[in-house]
Write a protein that holds these residues in place. Structure first.
Motif, short mmCIF file in Angstrom:
data_model
loop_
_atom_site.label_atom_id
_atom_site.label_comp_id
_atom_site.label_asym_id
_atom_site.label_seq_id
_atom_site.Cartn_x
_atom_site.Cartn_y
_atom_site.Cartn_z
N TYR A 18 -1.12 17.71 5.88
CA TYR A 18 -2.25 17.32 6.72
C TYR A 18 -3.59 17.31 5.99
O TYR A 18 -4.63 17.51 6.59
CB TYR A 18 -2.30 18.21 7.95
CG TYR A 18 -1.06 18.04 8.79
CD1 TYR A 18 -0.71 16.79 9.29
CD2 TYR A 18 -0.21 19.10 9.05
CE1 TYR A 18 0.44 16.60 10.03
CE2 TYR A 18 0.95 18.93 9.79
CZ TYR A 18 1.26 17.68 10.28
OH TYR A 18 2.41 17.51 11.01
N GLN A 19 -3.53 17.03 4.67
CA GLN A 19 -4.79 16.87 3.94
C GLN A 19 -4.62 15.80 2.86
O GLN A 19 -3.51 15.44 2.51
CB GLN A 19 -5.27 18.18 3.34
CG GLN A 19 -4.36 18.75 2.28
CD GLN A 19 -4.85 20.08 1.76
OE1 GLN A 19 -5.94 20.53 2.08
NE2 GLN A 19 -4.05 20.74 0.95
N ASP A 51 0.83 -1.21 0.00
CA ASP A 51 0.00 0.00 0.00
C ASP A 51 0.86 1.26 0.00
O ASP A 51 0.56 2.23 -0.70
CB ASP A 51 -0.94 0.03 1.20
CG ASP A 51 -2.09 -0.96 1.09
OD1 ASP A 51 -2.28 -1.55 0.01
OD2 ASP A 51 -2.79 -1.13 2.10
N LEU A 92 -2.64 12.83 14.62
CA LEU A 92 -1.56 12.29 13.79
C LEU A 92 -0.28 12.11 14.61
O LEU A 92 0.58 11.35 14.21
CB LEU A 92 -1.31 13.19 12.59
CG LEU A 92 -2.47 13.23 11.60
CD1 LEU A 92 -2.16 14.19 10.46
CD2 LEU A 92 -2.78 11.86 11.06
N ALA A 95 -1.27 8.87 8.62
CA ALA A 95 -2.02 8.18 9.67
C ALA A 95 -1.67 6.68 9.73
O ALA A 95 -1.82 6.06 10.78
CB ALA A 95 -3.52 8.35 9.44
N ARG A 96 -1.17 6.12 8.66
CA ARG A 96 -0.84 4.68 8.61
C ARG A 96 0.65 4.40 8.79
O ARG A 96 1.08 3.26 8.70
CB ARG A 96 -1.30 4.09 7.27
CG ARG A 96 -2.81 4.10 7.10
CD ARG A 96 -3.22 3.40 5.82
NE ARG A 96 -2.82 2.00 5.83
CZ ARG A 96 -2.83 1.23 4.74
NH1 ARG A 96 -3.22 1.71 3.58
NH2 ARG A 96 -2.46 -0.04 4.83
N GLN A 136 -4.47 12.52 0.42
CA GLN A 136 -3.85 11.21 0.49
C GLN A 136 -2.61 11.21 1.38
O GLN A 136 -2.32 10.23 2.04
CB GLN A 136 -3.49 10.71 -0.92
CG GLN A 136 -3.08 9.25 -0.92
CD GLN A 136 -2.90 8.70 -2.32
OE1 GLN A 136 -2.90 9.43 -3.30
NE2 GLN A 136 -2.76 7.39 -2.40
N HIS A 137 -1.86 12.32 1.42
CA HIS A 137 -0.70 12.36 2.30
C HIS A 137 -1.11 12.20 3.76
O HIS A 137 -0.46 11.49 4.52
CB HIS A 137 0.12 13.64 2.11
CG HIS A 137 1.40 13.60 2.88
ND1 HIS A 137 1.50 14.03 4.18
CD2 HIS A 137 2.62 13.13 2.54
CE1 HIS A 137 2.73 13.84 4.60
NE2 HIS A 137 3.44 13.29 3.63
N ARG A 138 -2.20 12.84 4.15
CA ARG A 138 -2.69 12.70 5.52
C ARG A 138 -3.06 11.24 5.81
O ARG A 138 -2.76 10.72 6.89
CB ARG A 138 -3.90 13.60 5.75
CG ARG A 138 -4.42 13.52 7.18
CD ARG A 138 -5.71 14.33 7.35
NE ARG A 138 -6.21 14.21 8.70
CZ ARG A 138 -6.16 15.17 9.61
NH1 ARG A 138 -5.64 16.34 9.32
NH2 ARG A 138 -6.64 14.97 10.82
N GLU A 139 -3.71 10.59 4.85
CA GLU A 139 -4.05 9.17 5.01
C GLU A 139 -2.80 8.32 5.19
O GLU A 139 -2.77 7.42 6.04
CB GLU A 139 -4.84 8.69 3.79
CG GLU A 139 -6.20 9.35 3.63
CD GLU A 139 -6.83 9.05 2.27
OE1 GLU A 139 -6.45 8.04 1.63
OE2 GLU A 139 -7.70 9.84 1.86
N MET A 140 -1.78 8.61 4.41
CA MET A 140 -0.51 7.86 4.52
C MET A 140 0.15 8.14 5.87
O MET A 140 0.65 7.22 6.51
CB MET A 140 0.43 8.25 3.38
CG MET A 140 -0.14 7.98 2.00
SD MET A 140 -0.31 6.23 1.67
CE MET A 140 1.39 5.78 1.55
#
Length: 168
Positions: free
Chosen positions: A86-87, A28, A164, A95-96, A89-93
């Protein structure tokens, strides 16, 4: 005092991989690299990013460690960097990140001002990270949480989304 428009913001962050880049555990992350890099390049305030012939920087050595990967970019200012980080797809990454990278206690992210047009090297980024680890945030190397405008010794405290937990 020199105008802030004569400077751009350099940013380095390194991460220690939990698994090899070609492992199923990092699929991913690897699959998201190109789209996230493309969104960075389209972001307001983006200037430059380090990349190898492959289009990313995952094969560029940092601190001589095969398990570390580097992201080295230049932005217009801290607001532009923060808006991107902090917005979307980068924010999603972000967070993971604990799924893919080791939790490290020492500073893995550093910021510093460079003259407009300067493109930092990996050696420069390593030096700034080591300075931050040794001295904490200073005008020479700082974080988003404690930053310094160009040509000043006065720190500025930034807002970082708590969920985050990013120390940048």
């Amino acid at each position: 005092m020199t105008s802030a428009t004569t400077y751009e913001l350099a940013q380095v962050n390194i991460s220690r991989l939990k698994f090899p880049l070609d492992s199923p555990e990092l699929k991913d992350f690897v699959d998201a690299l190109d789209p996230v890099n493309a969104s960075a390049e389209e972001a307001d305030g983006y200037v430059w990013r380090l990349q190898s012939d492959g289009g990313d920087a995952t094969d560029i050595k940092v601190f001589g460690d095969d398990w570390l990967i580097i992201n080295l970019t230049v932005w217009r200012d801290t607001n532009a960097l923060t808006a991107f980080m902090y917005q979307g797809q980068h924010r999603e990454m972000l967070a993971r990140r604990r799924e893919w990278f080791e939790r490290v206690q020492e500073a893995m992210t550093a910021l510093w001002w460079v003259p407009t047009g300067h493109r930092p090297t990996v050696a420069e980024a390593e030096s700034r990270l080591l300075h931050l680890r040794t001295n904490g945030p200073t005008p020479h190397a700082f974080t988003l949480r404690t930053s310094f405008p160009p040509d000043t010794q006065e720190p500025v405290t930034g807002e970082i989304p708590e969920e985050l937990g990013c120390s940048a």
